[in-house]
Write a protein that holds these residues in place. Structure first.
Motif, PDB file in Angstrom:
ATOM      1  N   LEU A  17       0.824  -1.210   0.000  1.00  0.00           N
ATOM      2  CA  LEU A  17       0.000   0.000   0.000  1.00  0.00           C
ATOM      3  C   LEU A  17       0.858   1.260   0.000  1.00  0.00           C
ATOM      4  O   LEU A  17       0.542   2.223  -0.697  1.00  0.00           O
ATOM      5  CB  LEU A  17      -0.938  -0.007   1.209  1.00  0.00           C
ATOM      6  N   PHE A  18       1.936   1.264   0.781  1.00  0.00           N
ATOM      7  CA  PHE A  18       2.833   2.433   0.808  1.00  0.00           C
ATOM      8  C   PHE A  18       3.416   2.692  -0.579  1.00  0.00           C
ATOM      9  O   PHE A  18       3.525   3.841  -1.000  1.00  0.00           O
ATOM     10  CB  PHE A  18       3.970   2.204   1.805  1.00  0.00           C
ATOM     11  N   VAL A  19       3.800   1.646  -1.267  1.00  0.00           N
ATOM     12  CA  VAL A  19       4.395   1.825  -2.594  1.00  0.00           C
ATOM     13  C   VAL A  19       3.347   2.326  -3.588  1.00  0.00           C
ATOM     14  O   VAL A  19       3.628   3.197  -4.421  1.00  0.00           O
ATOM     15  CB  VAL A  19       5.039   0.505  -3.073  1.00  0.00           C
ATOM     16  N   LEU A  20       2.137   1.801  -3.499  1.00  0.00           N
ATOM     17  CA  LEU A  20       1.102   2.225  -4.441  1.00  0.00           C
ATOM     18  C   LEU A  20       0.630   3.654  -4.203  1.00  0.00           C
ATOM     19  O   LEU A  20       0.215   4.333  -5.137  1.00  0.00           O
ATOM     20  CB  LEU A  20      -0.089   1.256  -4.363  1.00  0.00           C
ATOM     21  N   GLY A  35       4.449  20.276 -13.158  1.00  0.00           N
ATOM     22  CA  GLY A  35       5.773  20.389 -12.580  1.00  0.00           C
ATOM     23  C   GLY A  35       5.766  20.971 -11.189  1.00  0.00           C
ATOM     24  O   GLY A  35       6.810  21.158 -10.587  1.00  0.00           O
ATOM     25  N   SER A  36       4.590  21.311 -10.645  1.00  0.00           N
ATOM     26  CA  SER A  36       4.545  21.952  -9.331  1.00  0.00           C
ATOM     27  C   SER A  36       4.009  20.998  -8.287  1.00  0.00           C
ATOM     28  O   SER A  36       3.108  20.224  -8.544  1.00  0.00           O
ATOM     29  CB  SER A  36       3.667  23.206  -9.393  1.00  0.00           C
ATOM     30  N   ASN A  37       4.593  21.063  -7.105  1.00  0.00           N
ATOM     31  CA  ASN A  37       4.107  20.281  -5.975  1.00  0.00           C
ATOM     32  C   ASN A  37       3.251  21.190  -5.104  1.00  0.00           C
ATOM     33  O   ASN A  37       3.758  22.071  -4.431  1.00  0.00           O
ATOM     34  CB  ASN A  37       5.279  19.725  -5.145  1.00  0.00           C
ATOM     35  N   MET A  38       1.955  20.970  -5.111  1.00  0.00           N
ATOM     36  CA  MET A  38       1.055  21.827  -4.341  1.00  0.00           C
ATOM     37  C   MET A  38       0.575  21.079  -3.106  1.00  0.00           C
ATOM     38  O   MET A  38       0.550  19.856  -3.070  1.00  0.00           O
ATOM     39  CB  MET A  38      -0.152  22.213  -5.199  1.00  0.00           C
ATOM     40  N   PHE A  39       0.179  21.815  -2.108  1.00  0.00           N
ATOM     41  CA  PHE A  39      -0.447  21.291  -0.898  1.00  0.00           C
ATOM     42  C   PHE A  39       0.460  20.335  -0.116  1.00  0.00           C
ATOM     43  O   PHE A  39       0.007  19.357   0.453  1.00  0.00           O
ATOM     44  CB  PHE A  39      -1.777  20.598  -1.222  1.00  0.00           C
ATOM     45  N   GLY A  40       1.729  20.555  -0.104  1.00  0.00           N
ATOM     46  CA  GLY A  40       2.636  19.776   0.736  1.00  0.00           C
ATOM     47  C   GLY A  40       2.836  18.345   0.296  1.00  0.00           C
ATOM     48  O   GLY A  40       3.015  17.464   1.125  1.00  0.00           O
ATOM     49  N   VAL A  41       2.796  18.094  -0.978  1.00  0.00           N
ATOM     50  CA  VAL A  41       2.987  16.738  -1.474  1.00  0.00           C
ATOM     51  C   VAL A  41       4.402  16.256  -1.179  1.00  0.00           C
ATOM     52  O   VAL A  41       4.622  15.081  -0.928  1.00  0.00           O
ATOM     53  CB  VAL A  41       2.686  16.677  -2.987  1.00  0.00           C
ATOM     54  N   VAL A  47       7.492  11.204   4.079  1.00  0.00           N
ATOM     55  CA  VAL A  47       6.979  10.296   5.107  1.00  0.00           C
ATOM     56  C   VAL A  47       6.744   8.908   4.518  1.00  0.00           C
ATOM     57  O   VAL A  47       7.105   7.895   5.116  1.00  0.00           O
ATOM     58  CB  VAL A  47       5.684  10.864   5.732  1.00  0.00           C
ATOM     59  N   LEU A  48       6.148   8.873   3.331  1.00  0.00           N
ATOM     60  CA  LEU A  48       5.895   7.580   2.699  1.00  0.00           C
ATOM     61  C   LEU A  48       7.189   6.870   2.327  1.00  0.00           C
ATOM     62  O   LEU A  48       7.293   5.647   2.444  1.00  0.00           O
ATOM     63  CB  LEU A  48       5.021   7.769   1.453  1.00  0.00           C
ATOM     64  N   GLU A  49       8.191   7.643   1.893  1.00  0.00           N
ATOM     65  CA  GLU A  49       9.468   7.025   1.544  1.00  0.00           C
ATOM     66  C   GLU A  49      10.157   6.452   2.781  1.00  0.00           C
ATOM     67  O   GLU A  49      10.663   5.331   2.755  1.00  0.00           O
ATOM     68  CB  GLU A  49      10.381   8.038   0.859  1.00  0.00           C
ATOM     69  N   LYS A  50      10.152   7.196   3.868  1.00  0.00           N
ATOM     70  CA  LYS A  50      10.753   6.690   5.110  1.00  0.00           C
ATOM     71  C   LYS A  50       9.980   5.496   5.639  1.00  0.00           C
ATOM     72  O   LYS A  50      10.565   4.532   6.128  1.00  0.00           O
ATOM     73  CB  LYS A  50      10.822   7.802   6.152  1.00  0.00           C
ATOM     74  N   GLY A  51       8.663   5.552   5.531  1.00  0.00           N
ATOM     75  CA  GLY A  51       7.844   4.414   5.955  1.00  0.00           C
ATOM     76  C   GLY A  51       8.129   3.173   5.135  1.00  0.00           C
ATOM     77  O   GLY A  51       8.140   2.054   5.658  1.00  0.00           O
ATOM     78  N   THR A  52       8.373   3.357   3.831  1.00  0.00           N
ATOM     79  CA  THR A  52       8.714   2.234   2.966  1.00  0.00           C
ATOM     80  C   THR A  52      10.017   1.587   3.407  1.00  0.00           C
ATOM     81  O   THR A  52      10.123   0.352   3.480  1.00  0.00           O
ATOM     82  CB  THR A  52       8.827   2.708   1.501  1.00  0.00           C
TER      83      THR A  52
END
Length: 117
Positions: A17-20, A35-41, A47-52
């Motif tokens: 699930l984390f990877v998906l 090309g823009s990261n909006m809303f704190g993506v 967090v998801l990368e560290k969790g992975t």
């Protein structure tokens, strides 16, 4: 040991699930678009990368623990596996070069057929 196996399955599902959930990291087929990261993506991605990585590390550690417990027999071996081991200990192992093969006896020659009729 059963608890560790169930925990391993739960962690594997969570890792999937984390990877998906993660956004693609550019390159490949995902290169043409916004090309823009909006809303704190970016923070969510961290967090998801560290969790992975944490889940991956847990999978490796629990897999090694299950293997170690399985090799040493573990404290929670059931009576079924001990009966199987007893049966395996009772059965004789054949020699790999055929040293336990019974000598072949030659069959008696067949009686000559009566040709006078």
């Amino acid at each position: 040991m059963l608890f560790l196996i169930i925990l391993l399955i739960i962690i594997c599902v969570a890792l999937g699930l984390f990877v998906l959930i993660q956004n693609p990291k550019g390159g490949g087929l995902a290169t043409g678009g916004s090309g823009s990261n909006m809303f704190g993506v970016q923070r969510t991605g961290d967090v998801l990368e560290k969790g992975t990585w944490v889940l991956l590390t847990l999978i490796v550690v629990i897999s090694l623990a299950i293997t170690t417990i399985g090799k040493t027999g573990g404290a929670s071996t059931g009576s079924g596996s001990s009966k199987i081991q007893e049966h395996l200990d009772k059965t004789p192992t054949p020699s790999p070069i055929g040293g336990n093969v019974a000598p072949q006896t030659t069959a008696p020659a067949p009686a000559p057929a009566d040709t006078a009729k």
